[in-house]
Write an enzyme that holds these catalytic residues in place. Sequence first.
Site, PDB file in Angstrom:
ATOM      1  N   ARG A  24      -3.349   8.076 -10.396  1.00 38.71           N
ATOM      2  CA  ARG A  24      -4.510   8.139 -11.292  1.00 38.71           C
ATOM      3  C   ARG A  24      -5.824   8.440 -10.564  1.00 38.71           C
ATOM      4  NH1 ARG A  24      -2.966   2.541 -14.066  1.00 38.71           N
ATOM      5  NH2 ARG A  24      -1.813   2.396 -12.101  1.00 38.71           N
ATOM      6  N   ALA A  34       0.825  -1.221   0.000  1.00 40.77           N
ATOM      7  CA  ALA A  34       0.000   0.000   0.000  1.00 40.77           C
ATOM      8  C   ALA A  34       0.851   1.260   0.000  1.00 40.77           C
ATOM      9  CB  ALA A  34      -0.915  -0.003   1.223  1.00 40.77           C
ATOM     10  N   ARG A  90     -51.731  32.081  27.773  1.00 37.96           N
ATOM     11  CA  ARG A  90     -51.932  32.916  26.603  1.00 37.96           C
ATOM     12  C   ARG A  90     -52.905  33.995  27.023  1.00 37.96           C
ATOM     13  NH1 ARG A  90     -55.349  28.019  24.358  1.00 37.96           N
ATOM     14  NH2 ARG A  90     -57.387  28.695  25.058  1.00 37.96           N
ATOM     15  N   ARG A 101     -32.330  13.001  14.952  1.00 34.42           N
ATOM     16  CA  ARG A 101     -30.900  13.329  15.038  1.00 34.42           C
ATOM     17  C   ARG A 101     -30.200  12.575  16.163  1.00 34.42           C
ATOM     18  NH1 ARG A 101     -31.190  19.553  15.382  1.00 34.42           N
ATOM     19  NH2 ARG A 101     -28.970  19.285  15.808  1.00 34.42           N
ATOM     20  N   TYR A 131     -40.847  20.222  16.977  1.00 31.56           N
ATOM     21  CA  TYR A 131     -39.420  20.111  17.277  1.00 31.56           C
ATOM     22  C   TYR A 131     -39.228  19.690  18.729  1.00 31.56           C
ATOM     23  CZ  TYR A 131     -34.636  21.072  18.421  1.00 31.56           C
ATOM     24  OH  TYR A 131     -33.345  20.921  18.870  1.00 31.56           O
ATOM     25  N   LYS A 180     -34.212  15.618  18.424  1.00 36.61           N
ATOM     26  CA  LYS A 180     -32.757  15.689  18.637  1.00 36.61           C
ATOM     27  C   LYS A 180     -32.411  15.317  20.069  1.00 36.61           C
ATOM     28  CE  LYS A 180     -29.600  18.388  20.292  1.00 36.61           C
ATOM     29  NZ  LYS A 180     -29.317  19.602  21.004  1.00 36.61           N
TER      30      LYS A 180
HETATM   31  C1  UD1 Z   1       0.514  -5.271 -10.289  1.00 36.29           C
HETATM   32  C2  UD1 Z   1       1.276  -6.496 -10.815  1.00 36.29           C
HETATM   33  C3  UD1 Z   1       0.533  -7.059 -12.037  1.00 36.29           C
HETATM   34  C4  UD1 Z   1      -0.899  -7.414 -11.638  1.00 36.29           C
HETATM   35  C5  UD1 Z   1      -1.586  -6.194 -11.020  1.00 36.29           C
HETATM   36  C6  UD1 Z   1      -2.949  -6.594 -10.460  1.00 36.29           C
HETATM   37  C7  UD1 Z   1       3.672  -6.139 -10.403  1.00 36.29           C
HETATM   38  C8  UD1 Z   1       4.981  -5.767 -10.993  1.00 36.29           C
HETATM   39  N1  UD1 Z   1       2.626  -6.124 -11.210  1.00 36.29           N
HETATM   40  O1  UD1 Z   1       0.541  -4.269 -11.290  1.00 36.29           O
HETATM   41  O2  UD1 Z   1       1.206  -8.218 -12.525  1.00 36.29           O
HETATM   42  O3  UD1 Z   1      -1.605  -7.868 -12.779  1.00 36.29           O
HETATM   43  O4  UD1 Z   1      -0.818  -5.647  -9.937  1.00 36.29           O
HETATM   44  O5  UD1 Z   1      -3.690  -5.492 -10.027  1.00 36.29           O
HETATM   45  O6  UD1 Z   1       3.615  -6.489  -9.240  1.00 36.29           O
HETATM   46  N2  UD1 Z   1       3.171  -0.768  -4.327  1.00 36.29           N
HETATM   47  C9  UD1 Z   1       4.018  -0.568  -3.265  1.00 36.29           C
HETATM   48  N3  UD1 Z   1       5.280  -0.162  -3.511  1.00 36.29           N
HETATM   49  C10 UD1 Z   1       5.741   0.056  -4.768  1.00 36.29           C
HETATM   50  C11 UD1 Z   1       4.879  -0.177  -5.849  1.00 36.29           C
HETATM   51  C12 UD1 Z   1       3.590  -0.583  -5.588  1.00 36.29           C
HETATM   52  O7  UD1 Z   1       3.632  -0.733  -2.109  1.00 36.29           O
HETATM   53  O8  UD1 Z   1       6.929   0.420  -4.903  1.00 36.29           O
HETATM   54  C13 UD1 Z   1       1.794  -1.209  -4.045  1.00 36.29           C
HETATM   55  C14 UD1 Z   1       0.738  -0.244  -4.552  1.00 36.29           C
HETATM   56  O9  UD1 Z   1       0.385   0.705  -3.545  1.00 36.29           O
HETATM   57  C15 UD1 Z   1      -0.435  -1.154  -4.887  1.00 36.29           C
HETATM   58  C16 UD1 Z   1       0.248  -2.483  -5.235  1.00 36.29           C
HETATM   59  O10 UD1 Z   1       1.570  -2.408  -4.742  1.00 36.29           O
HETATM   60  O11 UD1 Z   1      -1.288  -1.346  -3.793  1.00 36.29           O
HETATM   61  C17 UD1 Z   1       0.263  -2.743  -6.733  1.00 36.29           C
HETATM   62  O12 UD1 Z   1       0.962  -1.697  -7.365  1.00 36.29           O
HETATM   63  P1  UD1 Z   1       0.460  -1.105  -8.745  1.00 36.29           P
HETATM   64  O13 UD1 Z   1       1.375  -0.025  -9.147  1.00 36.29           O
HETATM   65  O14 UD1 Z   1      -0.990  -0.805  -8.670  1.00 36.29           O
HETATM   66  O15 UD1 Z   1       0.732  -2.387  -9.677  1.00 36.29           O
HETATM   67  P2  UD1 Z   1       0.081  -2.717 -11.075  1.00 36.29           P
HETATM   68  O16 UD1 Z   1       0.736  -1.928 -12.131  1.00 36.29           O
HETATM   69  O17 UD1 Z   1      -1.380  -2.612 -10.957  1.00 36.29           O
END
Ligand code: UD1
Length: 458
Positions: free
Chosen positions: A16, A10, A440, A333, A366, A351
């Site tokens: 995006r 994560a 009143r 509420r 109320y 409330k």
């Molecule tokens: C990745 C997979 C791909 C798969 C897809 C499924 C790799 C190289 N590719 O691609 O094969 O089909 O998921 O959804 O693994 N993250 C980190 N650190 C980093 C990079 C990413 O923690 O340096 C985490 C991101 O926060 C995310 C997850 O890894 O939660 C996946 O990364 P993302 O960049 O979304 O990978 P995809 O290009 O979707």
Amino acid sequence: MNNILGIILAAGEGRRMKSDSAKILHKVCGKPMIEHVRYSLRKALIEDVIVVVGHKKEQVKDYLQDKVKYVVQKEQLGTGHAVREVFNACDINSKYVLVLCGDMPLITDETISETIKYHIDNKFSVTIISTCLDDPSGYGRIVRNSTGDVVKIVEHRDANVNELNINEVNSGMYCFDADCLKSAIEKVKSNNSQGEYYLTDTIEILINDGKRVGARKISDSREILGVNNRIQLEEANKIMRRRINERHMLNGVTFIDSSTTYIEDEVIIGKDTTIYPNTILEGSTRIGEGCVIGPSTKIISSEVGDSVVINNSQVLESIIQNGTKVGPFAYVRPGSNIGMNVKIGDFVEIKKSQIGDNTKISHLTYVGDAEVGRGVNLGCGVVAVNYDGKKKNKTIVGDNSFVGCNVNLISPVELEDNTFVAAGSTITDDVPKNSLAIARSRQIIKQDWVTNREENYK
Ligand code: UD1
Ligand code: CA
């Protein structure tokens, strides 16, 4: 299962999403995506979870607190690098490591459990969850040889024309033997189009080391939807909403039109309850059996008893007991507790008040910061005047009292049990038990005033 470690990736930026909030904290049916992943792990009895954080890590930690452990990935050099950082930071003693992405909120605990079993039964070094997609673009492809064995995973950007035609994709979830992952992750290089360390390269590495690798194809590809933008976020919400509504239907709840009904994940609904369109049920709401909820009703974190009717109304953080009717157009509420067989009618706002059993508050009223007893009737247009400009004061209405229409109860004030307040009164003093209060001015009659109006004006 204490021999399995869950790692949720994560740390990515989630560019995006175009958001100030961390991607994995965006909500699907009321719960951040990463919380869905954590819940599924927990339901699959995997309690030991490490979340790899990086971008907006404070937000993620603020949300998850100490429910998980954290490893910080300072620079996001790829999914393989993220896992390597976990091994660098911690002593991993578990036998198996399950890796998931924080942006796959639809993954279920069944899939997680079945994958672990499949992995152990087949004695693989790693098991990949894969699925077939009509449009596999963006995902890594599972490359198999002529006998059907997995050879490697190739990322979309690095794939050749033949590989791009493969529609079996990598979900981003894997079950590894911990020692195999540890040795393979050291060998991952960044010689690819993005210059990143790919976790997916461990597959080829393990095969070259003579290990067995498997891919478990799941038929419901919706489970592995990866949310990278807000279109996919809406898609995930739709799928999750349908899943939640279907669960309630199978439990005996009727939906007039489930496509317009939004129910968050933790809501509980009893059997034989009917949900009308445009109803939103959020938070920790619990609804009893045989209720009719909606249309156009929003209930947040409230407890609703059995046989309750709530029509075109809003109920927030309150309790509505058995047999009570609310609405249309009522607003309950936070902090209210409405007793049994109560009527809260149209344009009534309650409330932070207690309302006793069998009380009727039928229209245009109320009631704030009040304690209203049982069997009370508050007439049309009663107002608890609870605010003096500085603080909120309490109104008490005793059992079996009758308050006529258009009465102001200037709080703090108490009507004792069995009192009667004449319509149009402005009550400033307490009313003792069994008495009538009239506050009143008396009516004056000026006979023939209209007939003689011209004269009167002279
Ligand atoms: C990745 C997979 C791909 C798969 C897809 C499924 C790799 C190289 N590719 O691609 O094969 O089909 O998921 O959804 O693994 N993250 C980190 N650190 C980093 C990079 C990413 O923690 O340096 C985490 C991101 O926060 C995310 C997850 O890894 O939660 C996946 O990364 P993302 O960049 O979304 O990978 P995809 O290009 O979707
Ligand atoms: Ca992704």
